[in-house]
Design a protein around this motif. Structure first.
Motif: not given
Length: 271
Positions: A94-109
């Motif tokens: 949220a603040e400070g150095p970035d910390r990127w992690i991989p993700f996968t997801s599905t979404q129903r709308v």
């Protein structure tokens, strides 16, 4: 002998971890099915409709009319529901150095009644995952991340419509992502548009008492959505909710699916 006992203990611990991980997946999937069932149960029976520019664009600001003409062909069916898949990286910092992690997801709308269920799997370390439900279902906002799908890291739920509440924030996400289901932004679906300048307009949409207003900027050449912005959206910091500017950007548009509509890749940005 000591090495043998270490190997045995390690094997037992790995077996326990595997069992817990499998149970976590089963439990999480059961929770996802429950949310999906609630989402579908909240859907409204609506007449089948198709986009008609002469009928649907009357009175809209020119920049908004241009967007719908670029995004929808005459005769395009109104989007009642959509299923999406995502793959990317998520910034945990949220603040400070970035910390990127991989993700996968599905979404129903679903669009009538507005709602969505986002089901994500994030890898924070080899073999260690966090599963996340981010949802707006029957007027309730939900944010629930859980380690291995078992250990809740937090769980936010709410139906109050006030700015900063979880329901308001999740409904805001529904509206911001409507470039994937643009018929939800038509006046016949309850959207109210106000021109801001030649390249932007404000859209207001309501679901019962939950009301949101977002600023959309459109590409000067294509007429499609470039960005969507709110000056304030609730962000949880510890036990407090901090109102923070919020923006999403869109690019790489392509035609998808049999409804002959357009969709793009979303990039979220911290402000």
């Amino acid at each position: 002998m000591w090495i043998k006992w270490v190997a045995v203990v390690t094997a037992v611990l790995l077996a326990i971890f595997a069992v817990l991980a499998a149970f976590g997946v089963w439990r999480w999937n059961a929770g996802t099915r429950g949310l999906m069932e609630r989402l579908e149960a909240a859907r409204c029976d609506t007449p089948h409709a198709r986009f008609d520019a002469e009928r649907d664009l009357v009175g809209l600001p020119p920049v908004v009319q241009r967007f719908f003409r670029a995004a929808l062909a005459d005769g395009t069916p109104f989007v009642a529901a959509a299923s999406l898949e995502h793959r990317g990286t998520f910034n945990l910092a949220a603040e400070g150095p970035d910390r990127w992690i991989p993700f996968t997801s599905t979404q129903r709308v679903t669009t009538r009644r507005p709602g969505f269920v986002w089901n994500a799997r994030m890898t924070i370390a080899p073999g260690l995952t966090v599963r996340v439900h981010d949802a707006y279902v029957a007027g309730e906002g939900i944010l629930h991340p859980a380690l291995l799908g078992l250990v809740s890291l937090t769980e936010l739920r709410g139906t109050t419509p006030e700015l900063g509440g979880v329901a308001h924030g999740e409904f805001m996400r529904f509206v911001a992502e409507a470039t994937w289901y643009p018929t939800a932004l038509l006046p016949s679906q309850g959207a109210r548009w106000t021109a801001v300048d030649e390249q932007s307009a404000r859209v207001d949409l309501a679901d019962g008492r939950v009301v949101t207003s977002l600023l959309l900027a459109f590409h000067p050449s294509t007429g499609l959505i470039d960005s969507v912005r709110a000056e304030a959206r609730g962000r949880t910091v510890g036990q407090a909710v901090v109102m923070t500017p919020w923006e999403g950007r869109w690019s790489d548009y392509a035609e998808l699916g049999p409804v002959n509509t357009t969709a793009g890749r979303q990039r979220s940005a911290r402000s």
